[in-house]
Design a protein around this motif. Structure first.
Motif, PDB file in Angstrom:
ATOM      1  N   HIS A   1       6.813   1.357  16.293  1.00  0.00           N
ATOM      2  CA  HIS A   1       7.934   2.119  16.849  1.00  0.00           C
ATOM      3  C   HIS A   1       9.233   1.320  16.801  1.00  0.00           C
ATOM      4  N   LYS A   2       9.141   0.020  17.043  1.00  0.00           N
ATOM      5  CA  LYS A   2      10.335  -0.832  16.973  1.00  0.00           C
ATOM      6  C   LYS A   2      10.868  -0.894  15.540  1.00  0.00           C
ATOM      7  N   LEU A   3       9.980  -1.047  14.579  1.00  0.00           N
ATOM      8  CA  LEU A   3      10.394  -1.079  13.173  1.00  0.00           C
ATOM      9  C   LEU A   3      10.998   0.262  12.758  1.00  0.00           C
ATOM     10  N   GLU A   4      10.396   1.346  13.235  1.00  0.00           N
ATOM     11  CA  GLU A   4      10.924   2.676  12.927  1.00  0.00           C
ATOM     12  C   GLU A   4      12.294   2.869  13.575  1.00  0.00           C
ATOM     13  N   GLY A   5      12.430   2.464  14.820  1.00  0.00           N
ATOM     14  CA  GLY A   5      13.707   2.563  15.526  1.00  0.00           C
ATOM     15  C   GLY A   5      14.799   1.729  14.886  1.00  0.00           C
ATOM     16  N   GLY A   6      14.404   0.624  14.258  1.00  0.00           N
ATOM     17  CA  GLY A   6      15.355  -0.252  13.583  1.00  0.00           C
ATOM     18  C   GLY A   6      15.688   0.189  12.168  1.00  0.00           C
ATOM     19  N   GLY A   7      15.134   1.312  11.749  1.00  0.00           N
ATOM     20  CA  GLY A   7      15.429   1.839  10.427  1.00  0.00           C
ATOM     21  C   GLY A   7      14.677   1.169   9.292  1.00  0.00           C
ATOM     22  N   LEU A   8      13.651   0.370   9.620  1.00  0.00           N
ATOM     23  CA  LEU A   8      12.899  -0.336   8.587  1.00  0.00           C
ATOM     24  C   LEU A   8      11.677   0.453   8.115  1.00  0.00           C
ATOM     25  N   LEU A   9      11.228   1.392   8.956  1.00  0.00           N
ATOM     26  CA  LEU A   9      10.107   2.269   8.615  1.00  0.00           C
ATOM     27  C   LEU A   9      10.516   3.706   8.832  1.00  0.00           C
ATOM     28  N   GLU A  10       9.838   4.598   8.130  1.00  0.00           N
ATOM     29  CA  GLU A  10       9.956   6.014   8.430  1.00  0.00           C
ATOM     30  C   GLU A  10       8.547   6.575   8.516  1.00  0.00           C
ATOM     31  N   ALA A  11       8.396   7.616   9.317  1.00  0.00           N
ATOM     32  CA  ALA A  11       7.086   8.196   9.551  1.00  0.00           C
ATOM     33  C   ALA A  11       7.028   9.603   8.976  1.00  0.00           C
ATOM     34  N   GLU A  12       5.855   9.947   8.491  1.00  0.00           N
ATOM     35  CA  GLU A  12       5.578  11.287   7.985  1.00  0.00           C
ATOM     36  C   GLU A  12       4.313  11.769   8.674  1.00  0.00           C
ATOM     37  N   VAL A  13       4.358  12.972   9.217  1.00  0.00           N
ATOM     38  CA  VAL A  13       3.183  13.540   9.866  1.00  0.00           C
ATOM     39  C   VAL A  13       2.518  14.483   8.875  1.00  0.00           C
ATOM     40  N   GLU A  14       1.201  14.332   8.764  1.00  0.00           N
ATOM     41  CA  GLU A  14       0.432  15.131   7.815  1.00  0.00           C
ATOM     42  C   GLU A  14      -0.837  15.622   8.504  1.00  0.00           C
ATOM     43  N   LYS A  15      -1.238  16.834   8.193  1.00  0.00           N
ATOM     44  CA  LYS A  15      -2.465  17.379   8.770  1.00  0.00           C
ATOM     45  C   LYS A  15      -3.652  16.938   7.913  1.00  0.00           C
ATOM     46  N   VAL A  16      -4.602  16.247   8.540  1.00  0.00           N
ATOM     47  CA  VAL A  16      -5.795  15.749   7.864  1.00  0.00           C
ATOM     48  C   VAL A  16      -7.002  16.172   8.692  1.00  0.00           C
ATOM     49  N   ASP A  17      -7.897  16.933   8.112  1.00  0.00           N
ATOM     50  CA  ASP A  17      -9.093  17.410   8.825  1.00  0.00           C
ATOM     51  C   ASP A  17      -8.745  18.067  10.158  1.00  0.00           C
ATOM     52  N   ASN A  18      -7.776  18.947  10.121  1.00  0.00           N
ATOM     53  CA  ASN A  18      -7.335  19.692  11.309  1.00  0.00           C
ATOM     54  C   ASN A  18      -6.711  18.819  12.396  1.00  0.00           C
ATOM     55  N   ARG A  19      -6.322  17.617  12.052  1.00  0.00           N
ATOM     56  CA  ARG A  19      -5.643  16.722  12.995  1.00  0.00           C
ATOM     57  C   ARG A  19      -4.358  16.236  12.368  1.00  0.00           C
ATOM     58  N   LEU A  20      -3.395  15.947  13.210  1.00  0.00           N
ATOM     59  CA  LEU A  20      -2.141  15.384  12.709  1.00  0.00           C
ATOM     60  C   LEU A  20      -2.279  13.876  12.606  1.00  0.00           C
ATOM     61  N   ARG A  21      -1.858  13.331  11.478  1.00  0.00           N
ATOM     62  CA  ARG A  21      -1.912  11.885  11.267  1.00  0.00           C
ATOM     63  C   ARG A  21      -0.502  11.434  10.896  1.00  0.00           C
TER      64      ARG A  21
ATOM     65  N   ASN B   1       0.793  -1.231   0.000  1.00  0.00           N
ATOM     66  CA  ASN B   1       0.000   0.000   0.000  1.00  0.00           C
ATOM     67  C   ASN B   1       0.824   1.280   0.000  1.00  0.00           C
ATOM     68  N   GLY B   2       2.114   1.177   0.055  1.00  0.00           N
ATOM     69  CA  GLY B   2       2.962   2.375   0.036  1.00  0.00           C
ATOM     70  C   GLY B   2       3.127   3.000   1.398  1.00  0.00           C
ATOM     71  N   ARG B   3       2.079   3.618   1.890  1.00  0.00           N
ATOM     72  CA  ARG B   3       2.124   4.200   3.224  1.00  0.00           C
ATOM     73  C   ARG B   3       0.748   4.078   3.848  1.00  0.00           C
ATOM     74  N   MET B   4       0.737   3.933   5.162  1.00  0.00           N
ATOM     75  CA  MET B   4      -0.516   3.768   5.891  1.00  0.00           C
ATOM     76  C   MET B   4      -0.362   4.375   7.272  1.00  0.00           C
ATOM     77  N   TYR B   5      -1.470   4.729   7.883  1.00  0.00           N
ATOM     78  CA  TYR B   5      -1.456   5.155   9.281  1.00  0.00           C
ATOM     79  C   TYR B   5      -1.990   4.016  10.141  1.00  0.00           C
ATOM     80  N   GLY B   6      -1.761   4.102  11.432  1.00  0.00           N
ATOM     81  CA  GLY B   6      -2.033   2.987  12.331  1.00  0.00           C
ATOM     82  C   GLY B   6      -3.432   2.410  12.242  1.00  0.00           C
ATOM     83  N   TYR B   7      -4.451   3.252  12.379  1.00  0.00           N
ATOM     84  CA  TYR B   7      -5.824   2.759  12.340  1.00  0.00           C
ATOM     85  C   TYR B   7      -6.124   2.090  11.004  1.00  0.00           C
ATOM     86  N   GLU B   8      -5.585   2.645   9.946  1.00  0.00           N
ATOM     87  CA  GLU B   8      -5.772   2.081   8.609  1.00  0.00           C
ATOM     88  C   GLU B   8      -5.204   0.659   8.542  1.00  0.00           C
ATOM     89  N   ILE B   9      -4.071   0.433   9.179  1.00  0.00           N
ATOM     90  CA  ILE B   9      -3.464  -0.901   9.215  1.00  0.00           C
ATOM     91  C   ILE B   9      -4.389  -1.878   9.928  1.00  0.00           C
TER      92      ILE B   9
END
Length: 115
Positions: A54-74, A22-30
């Motif tokens: 968080h473990k996958l991100e800390g291990g360098g396997l994932l990266e996170a991007e924060v985006e504003k969606v409907d006045n909320r950060l996702r 899927n390319g990129r997803m947010y937690g609830y979507e997963i």
């Protein structure tokens, strides 16, 4: 996570495979995608999902991007190049595990086995 003893060890592989597809997803979507794919048989809780992310991100396997969606950060997650390579490795490992389990639970279906 429903049936956690069987699925717990596969959570990071599940996450990585979904991100690969899927390319990129947010937690609830997963969590919702897993529920949809498994027709409600598998439920990933936030308590299991976010530590794994968080473990996958800390291990360098994932990266996170924060985006504003409907006045909320996702927070969206996506695989890094290392994560993409690791996903391939984990999928091969999982396929081998599944083959071995099938052989163990149904030995009569494998004519190469001799007891």
């Amino acid at each position: 996570m429903k049936k956690s003893s069987l699925y717990k060890g596969s959570l990071t592989t599940i996450i990585m495979k979904l991100l690969e597809e899927n390319g990129r997803m947010y937690g609830y979507e997963i969590t919702q995608k897993v529920k949809q794919i498994t027709k409600g048989e598998l439920h990933i809780t936030e308590g299991a999902l976010y530590p794994a992310l968080h473990k996958l991100e800390g291990g360098g396997l994932l990266e996170a991007e924060v985006e504003k969606v409907d006045n909320r950060l996702r927070k969206y997650y996506k695989l890094t190049e290392d994560g993409k390579r690791e996903t391939v490795n984990r999928m091969h490992e999982l396929e081998e595990f599944i083959r071995n389990m099938q052989t163990l639970v149904s030995p009569n279906t494998n004519p190469d086995l001799q007891f």
